[in-house]
Design a protein around this motif. Structure first.
Motif, PDB file in Angstrom:
ATOM      1  N   ARG A 160       0.725  -1.127   0.127  1.00  0.00           N
ATOM      2  CA  ARG A 160       0.008  -0.082   0.064  1.00  0.00           C
ATOM      3  C   ARG A 160       0.816   1.309   0.142  1.00  0.00           C
ATOM      4  O   ARG A 160       0.150   2.187  -0.752  1.00  0.00           O
ATOM      5  CB  ARG A 160      -1.216  -0.091   1.318  1.00  0.00           C
ATOM      6  CG  ARG A 160      -1.795   1.092   1.384  1.00  0.00           C
ATOM      7  CD  ARG A 160      -3.026   1.139   0.028  1.00  0.00           C
ATOM      8  NE  ARG A 160      -2.649   2.105  -0.597  1.00  0.00           N
ATOM      9  CZ  ARG A 160      -3.470   2.339  -1.855  1.00  0.00           C
ATOM     10  NH1 ARG A 160      -4.532   1.459  -2.057  1.00  0.00           N
ATOM     11  NH2 ARG A 160      -3.363   3.148  -2.887  1.00  0.00           N
TER      12      ARG A 160
ATOM     13  N   ASP B  83       0.940   4.129  -2.958  1.00  0.00           N
ATOM     14  CA  ASP B  83       0.621   5.514  -2.580  1.00  0.00           C
ATOM     15  C   ASP B  83       1.676   6.507  -3.272  1.00  0.00           C
ATOM     16  O   ASP B  83       1.443   7.418  -3.454  1.00  0.00           O
ATOM     17  CB  ASP B  83       0.575   5.916  -1.215  1.00  0.00           C
ATOM     18  CG  ASP B  83      -0.766   5.278  -0.746  1.00  0.00           C
ATOM     19  OD1 ASP B  83      -1.903   5.049  -1.335  1.00  0.00           O
ATOM     20  OD2 ASP B  83      -0.804   4.887   0.698  1.00  0.00           O
TER      21      ASP B  83
ATOM     22  N   SER C 112      -4.706  -4.531   0.062  1.00  0.00           N
ATOM     23  CA  SER C 112      -3.866  -3.294  -0.225  1.00  0.00           C
ATOM     24  C   SER C 112      -4.305  -2.554  -1.362  1.00  0.00           C
ATOM     25  O   SER C 112      -4.205  -1.403  -1.822  1.00  0.00           O
ATOM     26  CB  SER C 112      -2.589  -3.625  -0.411  1.00  0.00           C
ATOM     27  OG  SER C 112      -2.190  -4.566  -1.577  1.00  0.00           O
TER      28      SER C 112
ATOM     29  N   ARG D  27      -7.550   2.022   1.681  1.00  0.00           N
ATOM     30  CA  ARG D  27      -6.687   3.185   1.132  1.00  0.00           C
ATOM     31  C   ARG D  27      -5.295   3.392   1.995  1.00  0.00           C
ATOM     32  O   ARG D  27      -4.533   4.179   1.658  1.00  0.00           O
ATOM     33  CB  ARG D  27      -7.717   4.289   1.193  1.00  0.00           C
ATOM     34  CG  ARG D  27      -8.818   4.432   0.213  1.00  0.00           C
ATOM     35  CD  ARG D  27      -9.793   5.623   0.321  1.00  0.00           C
ATOM     36  NE  ARG D  27     -10.880   5.451  -0.604  1.00  0.00           N
ATOM     37  CZ  ARG D  27     -11.831   6.263  -0.738  1.00  0.00           C
ATOM     38  NH1 ARG D  27     -11.679   7.577  -0.096  1.00  0.00           N
ATOM     39  NH2 ARG D  27     -12.696   6.354  -1.667  1.00  0.00           N
ATOM     40  N   THR D  28      -5.646   2.799   3.251  1.00  0.00           N
ATOM     41  CA  THR D  28      -4.323   3.352   4.255  1.00  0.00           C
ATOM     42  C   THR D  28      -3.878   1.791   4.858  1.00  0.00           C
ATOM     43  O   THR D  28      -4.271   1.032   4.922  1.00  0.00           O
ATOM     44  CB  THR D  28      -4.760   4.234   5.159  1.00  0.00           C
ATOM     45  OG1 THR D  28      -5.778   3.478   6.164  1.00  0.00           O
ATOM     46  CG2 THR D  28      -5.539   5.444   4.692  1.00  0.00           C
TER      47      THR D  28
END
Length: 292
Positions: free
Chosen positions: A120, A124, A200, A204-205
């Motif tokens: 993740r 990002d 993942s 979102r986090t």
């Protein structure tokens, strides 16, 4: 009488002269591009190993990533051994013979959740947007990451086994049995890792992934035969333990490490691993190809 000393601009070169100057340069570039042998297209194995090596190189710059595979297994082994050993078996030495294979499984499976958080973070940062544009086998970036994590899991397995041996564990299967048990755990961990890679892609986090992964792992690890014999549990819990894939894995690892005849649990563990890869690997690649 004055004389004009201003410098006159140079006359433009004829178009033919410019073409004559650039022609050798173009020829040199073309010759350099065509003179060598074109490199072979990378294979799925080579690209997966490359991404696996990339995953391991992160440890060089972020050595704290080894915390979960070094300190955590030692802490879990010592905590559960000395917490339950005297109460359940009367002594630490008697309990470690039963606990060692199970706590090894628990230590490895529990740290697989960090696979999803690491992925993740890369997503990002936009790293995987570049990977998608490369002319390589699409799943190699994800497979390579899981292969790199398998090395970390092997380190955790080795440390856990060393701590258990120091406490008094003496596996009847010897070195071959211990290595076979660790190998089976790594295969299952590879399959389980695809669940976290899929998470993942949809969460979102990294914190959300950790929360969901903990929620999934708790009943799998603690509702199993890792710590106590299921015969001491109530009937409804025994029914869950019997179908729990972690229970099949722990039983298979105990048989291999203790040198006992292997039953169907080894096959069940391998089938669970293949099923996890087939289901969650397919879902992950579907989401990976279409992240919107």
């Amino acid at each position: 009488m004055s004389t004009d000393t201003r410098t006159q601009p140079d006359a433009p070169e004829p178009a033919g002269a410019a073409s004559a100057q650039t022609a050798p340069a173009v020829s040199a570039i073309a010759e350099a591009l065509t003179s060598g042998t074109r490199p072979a297209r990378p294979t799925p194995l080579s690209t997966s190993l490359t991404f696996g090596w990339r995953s391991l190189l992160k440890i060089k710059h972020l050595p704290e990533q080894l915390f979960d595979v070094t300190v955590f297994p030692v802490m879990m082994t010592l905590l559960f051994t000395y917490l339950f050993g005297g109460a359940l078996e009367g002594s630490v030495q008697a309990y470690i013979a039963f606990l060692a294979p199970g706590v090894l499984v628990q230590s490895v499976l529990f740290i697989t959740m960090y696979t999803g958080t690491t992925l993740r973070t890369d997503i990002d940062r936009g790293v995987f947007d570049r990977f998608r544009s490369l002319p390589i086998w699409r799943p190699s970036a994800l497979v390579g990451m899981l292969l790199g994590d398998a090395v970390r899991f092997a380190v955790a397995s080795g440390i856990t086994a060393a701590v258990c041996l120091a406490i008094g564990w003496r596996p009847g299967g010897g070195v071959i049995g211990v290595l076979a048990g660790i190998g089976l755990v790594l295969v299952f961990a590879f399959g389980l890792g695809w669940i976290w890679t899929f998470l993942s892609m949809i969460l979102r986090t990294p914190g959300a992934i950790m929360g969901v992964a903990s929620f999934v792992l708790m009943p799998l690890l603690f509702g199993s035969n890792i710590f106590v014999d299921p015969s001491t549990m109530p009937g409804w819990l025994q029914a869950w333990v019997e179908v729990n894939p972690v229970s099949h894995l722990v039983t298979a690892v105990r048989e291999l490490m203790d040198g006992l005849p292997t039953g169907p649990e080894v096959a069940w563990s391998l089938m669970w691993s293949a099923g996890l890869v087939a289901v969650f690997g397919s879902l992950t690649m579907w989401r990976y190809r279409d992240p919107s």
